[in-house]
Design a protein around this motif. Structure first.
Motif, PDB file in Angstrom:
ATOM      1  N   GLY A   1       0.808  -1.213   0.000  1.00 36.75           N
ATOM      2  CA  GLY A   1       0.000   0.000   0.000  1.00 36.75           C
ATOM      3  C   GLY A   1       0.838   1.260   0.000  1.00 36.75           C
ATOM      4  N   SER A   2       1.983   1.249   0.686  1.00 36.91           N
ATOM      5  CA  SER A   2       2.858   2.424   0.717  1.00 36.91           C
ATOM      6  C   SER A   2       3.375   2.752  -0.676  1.00 36.91           C
ATOM      7  N   VAL A   3       3.784   1.720  -1.403  1.00 34.03           N
ATOM      8  CA  VAL A   3       4.300   1.934  -2.750  1.00 34.03           C
ATOM      9  C   VAL A   3       3.195   2.405  -3.682  1.00 34.03           C
ATOM     10  N   VAL A   4       2.013   1.799  -3.564  1.00 35.32           N
ATOM     11  CA  VAL A   4       0.874   2.209  -4.393  1.00 35.32           C
ATOM     12  C   VAL A   4       0.477   3.653  -4.071  1.00 35.32           C
ATOM     13  N   ALA A   5       0.454   3.996  -2.787  1.00 35.66           N
ATOM     14  CA  ALA A   5       0.107   5.366  -2.394  1.00 35.66           C
ATOM     15  C   ALA A   5       1.076   6.363  -3.006  1.00 35.66           C
ATOM     16  N   ALA A   6       2.371   6.031  -3.026  1.00 36.90           N
ATOM     17  CA  ALA A   6       3.365   6.913  -3.633  1.00 36.90           C
ATOM     18  C   ALA A   6       3.120   7.077  -5.126  1.00 36.90           C
ATOM     19  N   LYS A   7       2.655   6.023  -5.779  1.00 39.27           N
ATOM     20  CA  LYS A   7       2.363   6.095  -7.210  1.00 39.27           C
ATOM     21  C   LYS A   7       1.112   6.923  -7.488  1.00 39.27           C
ATOM     22  N   LEU A   8       0.170   6.893  -6.558  1.00 36.90           N
ATOM     23  CA  LEU A   8      -1.062   7.646  -6.724  1.00 36.90           C
ATOM     24  C   LEU A   8      -0.895   9.132  -6.427  1.00 36.90           C
TER      25      LEU A   8
ATOM     26  N   PRO B   1       3.447  14.600  -7.690  1.00 35.32           N
ATOM     27  CA  PRO B   1       4.883  14.751  -7.427  1.00 35.32           C
ATOM     28  C   PRO B   1       5.146  15.642  -6.217  1.00 35.32           C
ATOM     29  N   GLY B   2       5.994  15.171  -5.336  1.00 34.98           N
ATOM     30  CA  GLY B   2       6.325  15.922  -4.130  1.00 34.98           C
ATOM     31  C   GLY B   2       5.374  15.726  -2.981  1.00 34.98           C
ATOM     32  N   LYS B   3       4.331  14.897  -3.166  1.00 34.99           N
ATOM     33  CA  LYS B   3       3.327  14.663  -2.127  1.00 34.99           C
ATOM     34  C   LYS B   3       3.282  13.197  -1.704  1.00 34.99           C
ATOM     35  N   GLU B   4       4.347  12.458  -1.972  1.00 31.93           N
ATOM     36  CA  GLU B   4       4.329  11.017  -1.711  1.00 31.93           C
ATOM     37  C   GLU B   4       4.134  10.683  -0.229  1.00 31.93           C
TER      38      GLU B   4
ATOM     39  N   LYS C   1      15.058  13.749  -2.729  1.00 33.31           N
ATOM     40  CA  LYS C   1      14.497  13.220  -1.500  1.00 33.31           C
ATOM     41  C   LYS C   1      13.259  12.395  -1.719  1.00 33.31           C
ATOM     42  N   ILE C   2      12.649  12.510  -2.936  1.00 35.85           N
ATOM     43  CA  ILE C   2      11.505  11.687  -3.260  1.00 35.85           C
ATOM     44  C   ILE C   2      11.841  10.899  -4.504  1.00 35.85           C
ATOM     45  N   PRO C   3      11.200   9.749  -4.748  1.00 32.34           N
ATOM     46  CA  PRO C   3      11.548   8.943  -5.895  1.00 32.34           C
ATOM     47  C   PRO C   3      11.325   9.712  -7.196  1.00 32.34           C
ATOM     48  N   SER C   4      12.266   9.589  -8.117  1.00 31.79           N
ATOM     49  CA  SER C   4      12.102  10.202  -9.420  1.00 31.79           C
ATOM     50  C   SER C   4      11.018   9.485 -10.190  1.00 31.79           C
ATOM     51  N   SER C   5      10.547  10.104 -11.294  1.00 33.60           N
ATOM     52  CA  SER C   5       9.502   9.471 -12.079  1.00 33.60           C
ATOM     53  C   SER C   5       9.980   8.144 -12.638  1.00 33.60           C
ATOM     54  N   GLU C   6      11.275   8.062 -13.013  1.00 31.34           N
ATOM     55  CA  GLU C   6      11.801   6.803 -13.514  1.00 31.34           C
ATOM     56  C   GLU C   6      11.793   5.748 -12.423  1.00 31.34           C
TER      57      GLU C   6
END
Length: 400
Positions: free
Chosen positions: A112-119, A122-125, A387-392
């Motif tokens: 869920g954490s990974v999915v939430a980051a994808k949803l 940008p910058g709001k993960e 500090k946050i995952p890049s789009s790639e």
């Protein structure tokens, strides 16, 4: 707000209730199946064991499937075995179903954490992850007190029947609201497991297990603290728990904003130091009755503000094994639960009053801050990524 995040929050609510309501209705379960309290307390340990076992194994076993499908499977498992627990006729069926109902916990929050980051935008993960954890904080704010009341005054089986239905509701909302992300073609179970070959992976586990243990050193004995030290009546304990839950809810959301503003590791250091300071103040003012109420809210708020930062640290530091790392973090959190409660009991065993576990919490939270600083210097400073995952990087997030 993205409906997929709301579905994840429903899962947090269901999981939070099944984990924490047990502490309040343990005597009712023991009486119902004719076992003593020490034997019944195994239901708490078995659930935690299920979390530790299920987090890595279920993530590894489902790594080739899309995240939505895996989340549906996990909540179906949650629903079935909480329902079985609800109708279990004896202690052994209770023990087995309780253990299995804990298996989806870590995997759900990890994936869920990974999915939430994808949803997230940008910058709001981190803020998106905090929304998922809001479900767990609402469980502590309202769900657990309500479930405990029902268990005491009616039947504990009604409480867990409601919890199983919440699992089914989560299943339906994920099915209806969660977008389908294709499974990663580069998914590799060996690469997932090899995450634990890295020293910094074990450093993260130590940070979570020891640092968050400071919370549990305090909260495990909160009832005795407020009744024997602060001088409140037993009837006031439920109010204290509601204030702690409200503080956790606010702190979780604030923690997400702080983690997005600073780097997650800097935010974690600040939160750990704030937790240590708050617990130290609590040690000295616990005997002042009127301060018990605001300190319950403030301590709960500060202690739970750490969650989004830690989840983002795990995700950012585990490229190619994000969900595995995030789920392992949930297992570490439950280890912190056990360690904090165990170490917090030591001063009590030696005859000290119930505000002394807070000092244990000070030490554990401080160690968490030091270990996070080591992580910042030795790991994050060497990694010049943002500090946050890049789009790639986000596109490479495995979906199971």
């Amino acid at each position: 707000m993205n409906k997929g995040l709301i579905a994840l929050a429903f899962g947090g609510l269901a999981i939070g209730m099944t984990e924490f309501t047990m502490m309040g209705i343990l005597p009712d379960i023991a009486k119902d199946v004719n076992i003593d309290i020490p034997t019944a307390s195994n239901l708490i340990g078995l659930y935690a064991l299920g979390v530790v076992v299920g987090a890595p194994t279920l993530v590894a076993a489902t790594s080739k499937y899309p995240a939505k499908n895996v989340l549906l499977f996990l909540m179906l498992l949650f629903f079935i075995f909480n329902a079985i627990f609800t109708f279990a006729p004896n202690q052994w069926s209770l023990f087995i179903s309780r253990f299995i109902s804990g298996l989806p916990h870590g995997a759900f929050f990890g994936i869920g954490s990974v999915v939430a980051a994808k949803l997230a935008k940008p910058g709001k993960e981190a803020q998106a992850i905090s929304i998922m954890f809001t479900g767990m904080t609402i469980a502590n704010l309202a769900g657990v007190p309500l479930g405990t009341y029902i268990g005491h005054h009616y039947d504990w089986r009604i409480t867990y029947g409601v919890i199983s239905v919440l699992g089914l509701l989560t299943f339906l909302t994920i099915y209806l609201w969660m977008p389908t992300f294709p499974a990663s073609k580069n998914n590799n179970i060996i690469k997932q497991i090899s995450y634990f070959k890295r020293w910094d992976a074990w450093l993260m586990i130590a940070i979570i297990s020891i640092g968050t243990g400071g919370l549990f050193a305090w909260i495990s004995y909160i009832s005795k603290l407020v009744t024997t030290v602060s001088g409140l009546s037993e009837n006031s304990v439920s109010i204290i728990m509601i204030l702690i839950g409200a503080g956790m809810c606010v702190g979780n959301l604030l923690g997400g904003k702080v983690a997005d503003s600073l780097s997650p590791s800097k935010a974690a250091i600040a939160c750990f130091l704030a937790m240590a300071t708050c617990l130290l103040i609590l040690f000295f003012v616990a005997h002042i009755t009127i301060l018990a109420y605001p300190m319950a809210f403030i301590t709960g708020m500060i202690a739970f503000s750490i969650a989004p930062s830690l989840q983002m640290m795990l995700i950012n530091n585990a490229k190619g094994a994000e969900t595995f790392a995030a789920s392992a973090g949930q297992a570490a959190f439950n280890i912190g639960n056990s360690i904090g409660a165990y170490l917090g009991a030591i001063p009590i065993i030696y005859g000290f009053s119930y505000n002394y576990p807070s000092l244990v919490g000070v030490v554990m939270a401080s160690i968490g801050a030091v270990l996070t600083y080591v992580f910042l210097i030795k790991v994050e400073k060497k990694d010049k990524s943002t500090k946050i995952p890049s789009s790639e990087s986000i596109n490479q997030f495995q979906e199971a």
